[in-house]
Design a protein around this motif. Structure first.
Motif, PDB file in Angstrom:
ATOM      1  N   ALA A  45       0.850  -1.190   0.000  1.00 14.08           N
ATOM      2  CA  ALA A  45       0.000   0.000   0.000  1.00 14.08           C
ATOM      3  C   ALA A  45       0.888   1.244   0.000  1.00 14.08           C
ATOM      4  CB  ALA A  45      -0.922  -0.004   1.221  1.00 14.08           C
ATOM      5  N   PRO A  46       0.396   2.365  -0.532  1.00 14.58           N
ATOM      6  CA  PRO A  46       1.258   3.527  -0.776  1.00 14.58           C
ATOM      7  C   PRO A  46       1.689   4.253   0.496  1.00 14.58           C
ATOM      8  CG  PRO A  46      -1.017   4.064  -1.258  1.00 14.58           C
ATOM      9  CD  PRO A  46      -0.984   2.585  -1.009  1.00 14.58           C
ATOM     10  N   THR A  47       2.741   5.048   0.342  1.00 16.21           N
ATOM     11  CA  THR A  47       3.176   5.943   1.409  1.00 16.21           C
ATOM     12  C   THR A  47       2.187   7.107   1.499  1.00 16.21           C
ATOM     13  OG1 THR A  47       4.561   7.197  -0.115  1.00 16.21           O
ATOM     14  CG2 THR A  47       5.604   5.365   1.059  1.00 16.21           C
ATOM     15  N   ILE A  48       2.332   7.899   2.558  1.00 21.14           N
ATOM     16  CA  ILE A  48       1.508   9.096   2.737  1.00 21.14           C
ATOM     17  C   ILE A  48       2.424  10.308   2.792  1.00 21.14           C
ATOM     18  CG2 ILE A  48      -0.029  10.328   4.319  1.00 21.14           C
ATOM     19  CD1 ILE A  48      -1.147   7.609   5.151  1.00 21.14           C
ATOM     20  N   ASP A  49       2.117  11.296   2.008  1.00 23.57           N
ATOM     21  CA  ASP A  49       2.898  12.530   1.949  1.00 23.57           C
ATOM     22  C   ASP A  49       2.629  13.349   3.215  1.00 23.57           C
ATOM     23  OD1 ASP A  49       4.179  14.888   1.405  1.00 23.57           O
ATOM     24  OD2 ASP A  49       3.027  15.358  -0.417  1.00 23.57           O
ATOM     25  N   ARG A  50       3.627  13.467   4.063  1.00 24.68           N
ATOM     26  CA  ARG A  50       3.457  14.202   5.315  1.00 24.68           C
ATOM     27  C   ARG A  50       3.000  15.647   5.091  1.00 24.68           C
ATOM     28  NH1 ARG A  50       6.469  12.936  10.083  1.00 24.68           N
ATOM     29  NH2 ARG A  50       7.250  10.791  10.105  1.00 24.68           N
ATOM     30  N   SER A  51       3.471  16.245   4.012  1.00 26.03           N
ATOM     31  CA  SER A  51       3.151  17.653   3.764  1.00 26.03           C
ATOM     32  C   SER A  51       1.689  17.858   3.387  1.00 26.03           C
ATOM     33  CB  SER A  51       4.041  18.211   2.654  1.00 26.03           C
ATOM     34  OG  SER A  51       3.755  17.591   1.408  1.00 26.03           O
ATOM     35  N   ALA A  52       0.996  16.767   3.053  1.00 26.81           N
ATOM     36  CA  ALA A  52      -0.399  16.868   2.609  1.00 26.81           C
ATOM     37  C   ALA A  52      -1.391  16.652   3.733  1.00 26.81           C
ATOM     38  CB  ALA A  52      -0.658  15.863   1.485  1.00 26.81           C
ATOM     39  N   VAL A  53      -0.907  16.288   4.934  1.00 29.16           N
ATOM     40  CA  VAL A  53      -1.806  15.959   6.034  1.00 29.16           C
ATOM     41  C   VAL A  53      -1.327  16.598   7.336  1.00 29.16           C
ATOM     42  CG1 VAL A  53      -2.445  13.756   4.979  1.00 29.16           C
ATOM     43  CG2 VAL A  53      -0.552  13.837   6.619  1.00 29.16           C
ATOM     44  N   GLU A  54      -2.257  16.665   8.283  1.00 27.51           N
ATOM     45  CA  GLU A  54      -1.926  17.040   9.662  1.00 27.51           C
ATOM     46  C   GLU A  54      -1.795  15.748  10.464  1.00 27.51           C
ATOM     47  OE1 GLU A  54      -4.000  19.152  13.568  1.00 27.51           O
ATOM     48  OE2 GLU A  54      -4.944  19.342  11.588  1.00 27.51           O
ATOM     49  N   ILE A  55      -0.749  15.626  11.257  1.00 29.53           N
ATOM     50  CA  ILE A  55      -0.456  14.375  11.953  1.00 29.53           C
ATOM     51  C   ILE A  55      -0.780  14.503  13.441  1.00 29.53           C
ATOM     52  CG2 ILE A  55       1.337  12.702  12.539  1.00 29.53           C
ATOM     53  CD1 ILE A  55       2.834  13.674  10.008  1.00 29.53           C
ATOM     54  N   PHE A  56      -1.506  13.509  13.952  1.00 32.75           N
ATOM     55  CA  PHE A  56      -1.817  13.422  15.380  1.00 32.75           C
ATOM     56  C   PHE A  56      -1.389  12.034  15.845  1.00 32.75           C
ATOM     57  CE2 PHE A  56      -3.999  12.866  19.272  1.00 32.75           C
ATOM     58  CZ  PHE A  56      -4.465  14.095  19.742  1.00 32.75           C
ATOM     59  N   GLU A  57      -0.416  11.989  16.746  1.00 38.13           N
ATOM     60  CA  GLU A  57       0.041  10.709  17.272  1.00 38.13           C
ATOM     61  C   GLU A  57      -0.748  10.345  18.523  1.00 38.13           C
ATOM     62  OE1 GLU A  57       4.474   9.445  16.209  1.00 38.13           O
ATOM     63  OE2 GLU A  57       4.425  11.195  17.501  1.00 38.13           O
ATOM     64  N   GLY A  58      -1.278   9.146  18.538  1.00 36.28           N
ATOM     65  CA  GLY A  58      -2.040   8.674  19.686  1.00 36.28           C
ATOM     66  C   GLY A  58      -2.422   7.221  19.499  1.00 36.28           C
ATOM     67  N   ASP A  59      -2.905   6.625  20.573  1.00 36.57           N
ATOM     68  CA  ASP A  59      -3.286   5.214  20.585  1.00 36.57           C
ATOM     69  C   ASP A  59      -4.753   5.131  20.997  1.00 36.57           C
ATOM     70  OD1 ASP A  59      -3.723   2.542  21.085  1.00 36.57           O
ATOM     71  OD2 ASP A  59      -2.011   2.277  22.420  1.00 36.57           O
ATOM     72  N   VAL A  60      -5.603   4.635  20.113  1.00 37.37           N
ATOM     73  CA  VAL A  60      -7.040   4.617  20.397  1.00 37.37           C
ATOM     74  C   VAL A  60      -7.377   3.785  21.631  1.00 37.37           C
ATOM     75  CG1 VAL A  60      -7.799   5.072  18.040  1.00 37.37           C
ATOM     76  CG2 VAL A  60      -7.408   2.703  18.784  1.00 37.37           C
ATOM     77  N   THR A  61      -6.516   2.848  22.012  1.00 38.31           N
ATOM     78  CA  THR A  61      -6.794   2.050  23.213  1.00 38.31           C
ATOM     79  C   THR A  61      -6.516   2.832  24.488  1.00 38.31           C
ATOM     80  OG1 THR A  61      -4.571   1.063  23.310  1.00 38.31           O
ATOM     81  CG2 THR A  61      -6.232  -0.069  21.969  1.00 38.31           C
ATOM     82  N   ASN A  62      -5.861   3.988  24.352  1.00 35.67           N
ATOM     83  CA  ASN A  62      -5.556   4.866  25.484  1.00 35.67           C
ATOM     84  C   ASN A  62      -6.321   6.166  25.286  1.00 35.67           C
ATOM     85  OD1 ASN A  62      -4.505   6.668  27.341  1.00 35.67           O
ATOM     86  ND2 ASN A  62      -2.379   6.107  26.988  1.00 35.67           N
TER      87      ASN A  62
END
Length: 295
Positions: A45-62
């Motif tokens: 599956a393709p990579t994601i262009d970081r410059s095209a998105v806003e990134i939020f790091e987190g774990d849905v189980t937490n």
């Protein structure tokens, strides 16, 4: 429109993000590890262009780690689901509680619509992977947020197991091989999901443009691998009995076996959608695996 994609580094999530970006929407991705955005995903599956998105790091189980993830979002699309026993989590932890945490954040933030990627015929087995998904769908129905539930028949990527088996020249199927399905490519499923999410509300069963029996899929895989047609059929009951025994020691693997048996013994047909054909996917995947290339 502002759209959050949860599970963005998974197989479907990557296609989903790129489809939303192609539509010119503002995309935020919820990921456990942002470094994975730069890598080729599962099944190439393709990579994601970081410059095209806003990134939020987190774990849905937490729950605490995703506080505020839905702030200012209009639409949430969840492709969150456990496929392998990673980080010690169970299907209940991820497929139910993880998505429930995300839904609660969406409700608090005033999100206008919530889309969830489910699975077809989830009610027909006692496998925990499907119980957890159904339990979350019940939560979603009770929510005040309008929702879209997408139930794909099966992914092309799931059938790479058949292609790999065919490399040996022997394929073993559960049941008589006559169950029918129209599997779908990740990019086509992403396009369908985005369209439904933007324009509709409700539950939708979807598959690809071609319908096969499992026997036909097996023979196609053997042909792509250049092997003779050697397809063998195994009865389902002994395998299910083995899964019950295995559940005492390896519940995750036992659930995957139950899901596998269900898939191969039940017709999986949804609305025909998309343009990607299974044989082309098999041939491309085989080439990529042999040459260690990327899409």
């Amino acid at each position: 429109m502002n759209v959050l994609v949860a599970g963005a580094t998974g197989y479907l999530g990557r296609y989903m993000v790129n489809e939303l970006v192609r539509h010119g929407l503002n995309v935020r991705v919820l990921v456990r590890d942002a470094s994975k955005l730069d890598d080729i995903g599962p099944y190439h599956a393709p990579t994601i262009d970081r410059s095209a998105v806003e990134i939020f790091e987190g774990d849905v189980t937490n729950r605490e780690s995703i506080q505020g993830v839905c702030k200012e979002m209009d639409l949430v699309i969840s492709a969150v689901g456990l496929t392998r026993n990673a980080y010690g989590h169970s299907f209940y932890d991820v497929d139910y509680m993880g998505n429930k945490h995300l839904l609660e954040e969406a409700e608090q933030s005033g999100v206008q619509k919530f889309t969830y990627i489910h699975v077809l015929h989830g009610e027909k087995t006692d496998a925990n992977i499907l119980r957890a998904k159904i339990k979350f769908c019940d939560e979603l129905k009770r929510s005040s947020i309008p929702s879209v539930v997408i139930r794909p028949t099966g992914y092309f990527s799931d059938l790479t197991n058949v292609l790999k088996m065919a490399k040996s020249g022997w394929i073993f199927l559960v049941g008589n091989g006559q169950a029918r399905m129209n599997p779908i490519h990740g990019s086509d499923l992403a396009a369908f999901t985005v369209h439904q999410s933007l324009h509709k509300v409700g539950e939708f069963d979807v598959g690809g443009p071609q319908t096969f029996t499992y026997d036909e899929i097996a023979k196609l895989a053997l042909r792509v691998q250049g092997r003779s047609e050697r397809v063998f059929h195994l009865p389902s009951q002994p395998i299910l009995l083995f899964a019950r025994f295995l559940a005492l020691f390896r519940p995750h693997q036992a659930d995957l076996i139950k899901f596998f048996v269900l898939s191969m013994s039940t017709n999986g047909l949804g609305e025909q959608f998309g343009e990607r054909e299974l044989e082309s996917f098999f041939r491309q995947y085989k080439l990529l695996e042999e040459n260690e290339e990327v899409i």
